[in-house]
Design an enzyme around this catalytic site. Structure first.
Site, PDB file in Angstrom:
ATOM      1  N   ARG A   1      -0.045 -32.849  26.057  1.00 57.20           N
ATOM      2  CA  ARG A   1      -0.792 -31.916  25.451  1.00 57.20           C
ATOM      3  C   ARG A   1      -0.853 -31.597  23.893  1.00 57.20           C
ATOM      4  O   ARG A   1       0.385 -31.968  23.428  1.00 57.20           O
ATOM      5  CB  ARG A   1      -0.852 -30.498  26.160  1.00 57.20           C
ATOM      6  CG  ARG A   1      -1.444 -30.393  27.561  1.00 57.20           C
ATOM      7  CD  ARG A   1      -1.455 -29.260  28.217  1.00 57.20           C
ATOM      8  NE  ARG A   1      -1.950 -29.019  29.405  1.00 57.20           N
ATOM      9  CZ  ARG A   1      -1.819 -28.216  30.352  1.00 57.20           C
ATOM     10  NH1 ARG A   1      -0.829 -27.454  30.106  1.00 57.20           N
ATOM     11  NH2 ARG A   1      -2.357 -28.200  31.648  1.00 57.20           N
TER      12      ARG A   1
ATOM     13  N   HIS B   1       0.577  -9.416  18.606  1.00 54.41           N
ATOM     14  CA  HIS B   1       1.352  -8.479  18.427  1.00 54.41           C
ATOM     15  C   HIS B   1       2.818  -8.939  18.915  1.00 54.41           C
ATOM     16  O   HIS B   1       3.835  -8.041  18.659  1.00 54.41           O
ATOM     17  CB  HIS B   1       1.075  -7.187  18.649  1.00 54.41           C
ATOM     18  CG  HIS B   1      -0.054  -6.652  17.646  1.00 54.41           C
ATOM     19  ND1 HIS B   1      -1.339  -7.019  17.602  1.00 54.41           N
ATOM     20  CD2 HIS B   1      -0.039  -5.660  16.932  1.00 54.41           C
ATOM     21  CE1 HIS B   1      -2.039  -6.652  16.563  1.00 54.41           C
ATOM     22  NE2 HIS B   1      -0.942  -5.406  16.116  1.00 54.41           N
TER      23      HIS B   1
ATOM     24  N   ASP C   1       5.331 -10.335   7.528  1.00 50.88           N
ATOM     25  CA  ASP C   1       4.323 -11.528   6.567  1.00 50.88           C
ATOM     26  C   ASP C   1       5.099 -12.023   5.550  1.00 50.88           C
ATOM     27  O   ASP C   1       4.814 -13.123   5.174  1.00 50.88           O
ATOM     28  CB  ASP C   1       3.123 -10.870   6.226  1.00 50.88           C
ATOM     29  CG  ASP C   1       2.186 -10.685   7.425  1.00 50.88           C
ATOM     30  OD1 ASP C   1       2.202 -11.135   8.574  1.00 50.88           O
ATOM     31  OD2 ASP C   1       1.137  -9.843   7.313  1.00 50.88           O
TER      32      ASP C   1
ATOM     33  N   GLU D   1      -3.475 -16.878  10.582  1.00 45.14           N
ATOM     34  CA  GLU D   1      -4.639 -16.177  11.140  1.00 45.14           C
ATOM     35  C   GLU D   1      -5.612 -16.118   9.862  1.00 45.14           C
ATOM     36  O   GLU D   1      -6.996 -15.882  10.030  1.00 45.14           O
ATOM     37  CB  GLU D   1      -4.451 -14.579  11.725  1.00 45.14           C
ATOM     38  CG  GLU D   1      -3.606 -13.761  10.550  1.00 45.14           C
ATOM     39  CD  GLU D   1      -3.438 -12.378  11.406  1.00 45.14           C
ATOM     40  OE1 GLU D   1      -3.955 -12.321  12.457  1.00 45.14           O
ATOM     41  OE2 GLU D   1      -2.644 -11.825  10.668  1.00 45.14           O
TER      42      GLU D   1
ATOM     43  N   ARG E   1       5.582  -8.873  16.375  1.00 48.37           N
ATOM     44  CA  ARG E   1       5.975  -7.493  15.816  1.00 48.37           C
ATOM     45  C   ARG E   1       7.061  -6.894  16.718  1.00 48.37           C
ATOM     46  O   ARG E   1       7.638  -6.108  16.373  1.00 48.37           O
ATOM     47  CB  ARG E   1       4.993  -6.691  15.665  1.00 48.37           C
ATOM     48  CG  ARG E   1       4.079  -7.046  14.507  1.00 48.37           C
ATOM     49  CD  ARG E   1       3.034  -6.043  14.302  1.00 48.37           C
ATOM     50  NE  ARG E   1       2.110  -6.252  13.301  1.00 48.37           N
ATOM     51  CZ  ARG E   1       1.121  -5.409  12.919  1.00 48.37           C
ATOM     52  NH1 ARG E   1       1.061  -4.558  13.244  1.00 48.37           N
ATOM     53  NH2 ARG E   1       0.281  -5.914  11.903  1.00 48.37           N
TER      54      ARG E   1
ATOM     55  N   GLY F   1       0.823  -1.298  -0.013  1.00 43.30           N
ATOM     56  CA  GLY F   1       0.000   0.034   0.155  1.00 43.30           C
ATOM     57  C   GLY F   1       0.990   1.155   0.056  1.00 43.30           C
ATOM     58  O   GLY F   1       0.661   2.240  -0.827  1.00 43.30           O
TER      59      GLY F   1
ATOM     60  N   ARG G   1      33.468   4.256  27.142  1.00 45.18           N
ATOM     61  CA  ARG G   1      33.861   3.063  27.484  1.00 45.18           C
ATOM     62  C   ARG G   1      34.237   2.426  25.844  1.00 45.18           C
ATOM     63  O   ARG G   1      33.119   2.459  25.092  1.00 45.18           O
ATOM     64  CB  ARG G   1      33.138   2.510  28.285  1.00 45.18           C
ATOM     65  CG  ARG G   1      33.801   0.913  28.511  1.00 45.18           C
ATOM     66  CD  ARG G   1      33.081   0.423  29.819  1.00 45.18           C
ATOM     67  NE  ARG G   1      33.751   0.938  31.150  1.00 45.18           N
ATOM     68  CZ  ARG G   1      33.401   0.690  32.275  1.00 45.18           C
ATOM     69  NH1 ARG G   1      32.371   0.016  32.330  1.00 45.18           N
ATOM     70  NH2 ARG G   1      34.010   1.340  33.343  1.00 45.18           N
TER      71      ARG G   1
ATOM     72  N   GLY H   1      38.084 -19.172  13.675  1.00 51.06           N
ATOM     73  CA  GLY H   1      39.340 -19.701  13.218  1.00 51.06           C
ATOM     74  C   GLY H   1      39.956 -18.575  12.453  1.00 51.06           C
ATOM     75  O   GLY H   1      40.121 -17.473  12.913  1.00 51.06           O
TER      76      GLY H   1
END
Length: 768
Positions: free
Chosen positions: A189, A286, A154, A252, A289, A108, A553, A562
């Site tokens: 479960r 969420h 996504d 979803e 995200r 979009g 620092r 290696g």
């Protein structure tokens, strides 16, 4: 950090070019000033103007790298959807002399940007007519350049392998899946996990592959009409096989073939009603995200940002708006609206019930993931056997993802009808007969386990030819799949040399690179390197955070690898290091002095901390202690130093989603290849393979997985230092220095060219 849907635009001003800081990356190319829209603005900030468009300084973006979300904000802007809003936006840009925009968002946002560009001339003409801008201003800003980067967890934008944020979302999901797995096993479960993806099942699919889920529902490929019976039968088989848990992943946007939604509650009710299993639903929401960006996403954002700048600098009025994206490990440019159109074609195909077309339009990578998942989860070993026996072993040091590769190898081998043998303790175990037949159920939960369940050693096979030949003969082995690092490569070369004397060694060999060092010739990536890279990056974040309170620092951190500087270089990019010392790029005392002076100047700014990475074998004299002492002495009164040797923690931990998925696909492809090679080398019931192409390494080369005879790779290898002679990631070194504000030039001779998105139906990879 992760979800840049409808992100909008980041803008600014300069004398020559008006660009924007790349999402999350501390970069500015030399000589270019940049600006950005502050939080919660996006396109809205462009329309409103004023203080919503501000110049960004080096210091103002210097702490963005490890932050999630979007520091400069994002908003869904209704005003920009109208011509009146775009007119205001155009005026705000023209007044600041801005003619180049980098848009980071979904389809979009990118479509809006293309519309804005197409209207630019007419918008300027209208503004001149009403007195909004002068004719001189319109002439200076006569055309607008647009470059897009796709930010969406996504991974739903066609044309790119991975969108910015997807890998980080997968990290969040897998952390939760791993935590849930332990609970589910304790209580026996069934867990139904709902992940994001209204129109794209990528997150659900990769999660299912990475955790070995019993079932996954994705919108692109709805289940058959009798899916309820099939699902219950599948769960029952798993329990009967001894598993204490079932995992079902649901996107979803999951639907059936008739377009009816399949919800997580529907699945739970089905399992409880028909099977009586204790079932729980977890909707991740969420949380996917949020969090700190993964190392992959930081490097992706940085690389795409640099490519976006290059595209804008090279832009002309005739240049089409493009999207910069990733294909394999290559940066590519694609026509923006072609990508948007193919993305919309996927949605159209699903709405019209053309699900096969939707899968093809998603691209080859998506199809391969789906086909491998279906093989591993839905197909059971056949009753008829092939008569062949394959052995799988781990060689070298442990690497996260090895177990995922072994699981895939074993299960795909069983699907082909082979007898599968697991070899414990590498070549040494093969010599001493430490082999056992391994079953489908035995490897069921291995994808999320770090290290090597089979055990691994660095021992090479040359001194054991007699014993190895005896084991191959006694166990009737027809092919070897060797998963490991540089020792797997050199050991396989020794086995090939031994073929002249020992006929038993004349069997097909396939090597799958697996080492945190990423130093195996013939492959751009090795299983385990991504996990180690994330471990280093996370550690650097915490170390930098500890310096926030003390200020002034500098941290000196030693990484593994290696002689190979891959980890130090890529971790330097991901963590925002000021320097990364590696063997492949010679440095001397003058370079060390320049680095110290650079940090001294940095301490005068608002960013009063430094990070220096050193590959463990970059120089035998300039040791970590030497560099620490040098920095400490030269920095007296300006900054103090601390050192950390990360050590073997880089080899541990649970594998990242990338390593789980990579190992799974590599194992599946290796078995398909070796099955064909065994049949090809079969003569009168015996296997005799003595040609160069019967011992291959499976590697990721730029954009594809390829099998290469290991003898061909000898010339490409520096055996003394155990590294390939040419390494692709060395070309990223200048970016690291530019981001650290060194005044160097970036080689743009190998720039990405504009490619076109093909919409041809891509044939499925053979045998997978």
């Amino acid at each position: 950090k992760t979800h840049w849907h409808q992100q909008g635009i980041q803008t600014g001003t300069s004398k020559e070019v008006r660009l924007v800081p790349v999402r999350r990356a501390d970069w500015h190319l030399q000589g270019i000033q940049t600006g950005c829209v502050p939080p919660s603005q996006g396109y809205q900030g462009l329309v409103d103007g004023g203080d919503n468009i501000k110049e960004a300084t080096w210091e103002s973006v210097s702490m963005m790298l490890q932050l999630g979300g979007t520091v400069i904000g994002s908003a869904r802007c209704q005003d920009f959807r109208t011509r009146e809003g775009r007119l205001k936006a155009a005026r705000n840009l023209v007044k600041r002399g801005i003619t180049n925009l980098c848009v980071i968002g979904g389809d979009g946002s990118l479509t809006g940007a293309d519309t804005f560009r197409a209207e630019w001339s007419s918008l300027l003409a209208e503004l001149v007519k009403v007195g909004g801008i002068t004719a001189e201003e319109a002439k200076k800003s006569s055309y607008l350049n647009i470059v897009g980067m796709v930010g969406s967890i996504d991974n739903d934008f066609c044309g790119t392998d991975m969108t910015i944020g997807t890998d980080s979302a997968l990290h969040r999901i897998m952390e939760i899946v791993d935590a849930i797995t332990t609970t589910a096993q304790s209580h026996q479960r069934t867990f139904v996990l709902e992940v994001m993806g209204r129109h794209c099942g990528y997150l659900a699919l990769i999660t299912a592959l990475a955790c070995g889920a019993d079932w996954v529902f994705i919108p692109e490929s709805p289940p058959e009409d009798d899916w309820e019976d099939h699902l219950c039968r599948r769960l029952t088989e798993t329990r009967v096989g001894g598993s204490r848990l079932n995992i079902i992943i649901v996107a979803e946007g999951a639907i059936d073939k008739h377009g009816k939604a399949i919800t997580s509650d529907d699945i739970k009710n089905l399992v409880v009603k028909r099977l009586g299993y204790d079932t729980r639903v977890t909707i991740l929401g969420h949380v996917q995200r949020g969090g700190t960006p993964s190392a992959f996403d930081r490097i992706l954002g940085s690389r795409m940002g640099v490519e976006a700048v290059m595209a804008l600098l090279e832009g002309t009025p005739d240049t089409p708006a493009c999207v910069v994206s990733l294909s394999g490990n290559q940066a590519v440019r694609l026509p923006l609206m072609e990508c948007v159109q193919v993305t919309k074609d996927v949605t159209t195909a699903m709405n019209e019930g053309r699900f096969d077309d939707a899968l093809k339009l998603r691209g080859r990578s998506f199809q391969n993931n789906w086909n491998v998942y279906k093989l591993l989860a839905h197909i059971r070993p056949p009753s008829t056997k092939s008569g062949y026996t394959l052995a799988v072993l781990n060689v070298g040091a442990p690497a996260a993802g090895m177990n995922a590769a072994v699981r895939s190898t074993v299960r795909i081998g069983l699907i082909h009808g082979h007898r599968m043998l697991a070899v414990h303790d590498g070549f040494e175990g093969l010599a001493y007969g430490k082999l056992e037949e391994i079953s489908w159920e035995r490897v069921g939960s291995w994808t999320g386990l770090g290290g090597s369940k089979l055990g691994t050693k660095r021992t090479l096979p040359k001194k054991y030819f007699e014993e190895i030949s005896t084991s191959i003969s006694n166990f009737g082995i027809h092919g070897l799949i060797i998963i490991g690092g540089f020792e797997a490569f050199t050991g396989s070369l020794e086995l090939m040399e031994g073929r002249a004397k020992y006929e038993e060694l004349c069997i097909p060999l396939c090597i799958i690179p697996a080492t945190v060092s990423n130093n195996v010739p013939g492959s751009d990536f090795s299983i385990g390197a991504d996990t180690a890279l994330n471990t280093i990056t996370t550690t650097c974040d915490r170390i930098k955070q500890s310096a926030a309170g003390t200020k002034r620092r500098v941290f000196i951190i030693e990484t593994m690898g290696g002689f190979c500087g891959y980890l130090a270089t890529m971790a330097g990019l991901a963590a925002g290091a000021d320097a990364a010392y590696i063997y492949e790029e010679h440095f001397n005392i003058h370079d060390l002095q320049v680095n110290v002076e650079h940090l001294t100047e940095k301490m005068k700014t608002t960013v009063k901390r430094g990070l220096v990475l050193r590959n463990e074998r970059c120089n035998e004299n300039y040791t970590t202690d030497f560099i620490f002492n040098l920095y400490s002495e030269e920095g007296k009164g300006i900054f103090d130093c601390r050192k950390n040797v990360l050590g073997h923690m880089q080899q541990g931990g649970t594998p990242t989603p990338f390593d789980r998925n990579f190992g799974t696909k590599m194992g599946a492809k290796a078995v398909a290849w070796i099955t064909g090679k065994i049949k090809e080398c079969s003569r009168h019931g015996r296997i005799f393979a003595n040609t160069a192409d019967s011992a291959c390494l499976l590697g990721m080369r730029k954009r594809s997985l390829v099998f290469q005879p290991i003898t061909d790779l000898k010339e490409q290898t520096d055996f003394d230092h155990r590294i390939p002679k040419e390494q692709w990631w060395l070309k990223l070194r200048p970016i690291l220095k530019i981001l650290a504000k060194y005044n160097i030039e970036l080689d743009t001779s190998e720039k990405a060219h504009l490619e076109h998105v093909t919409r041809k139906r891509i044939s499925l990879e053979s045998n997978i």
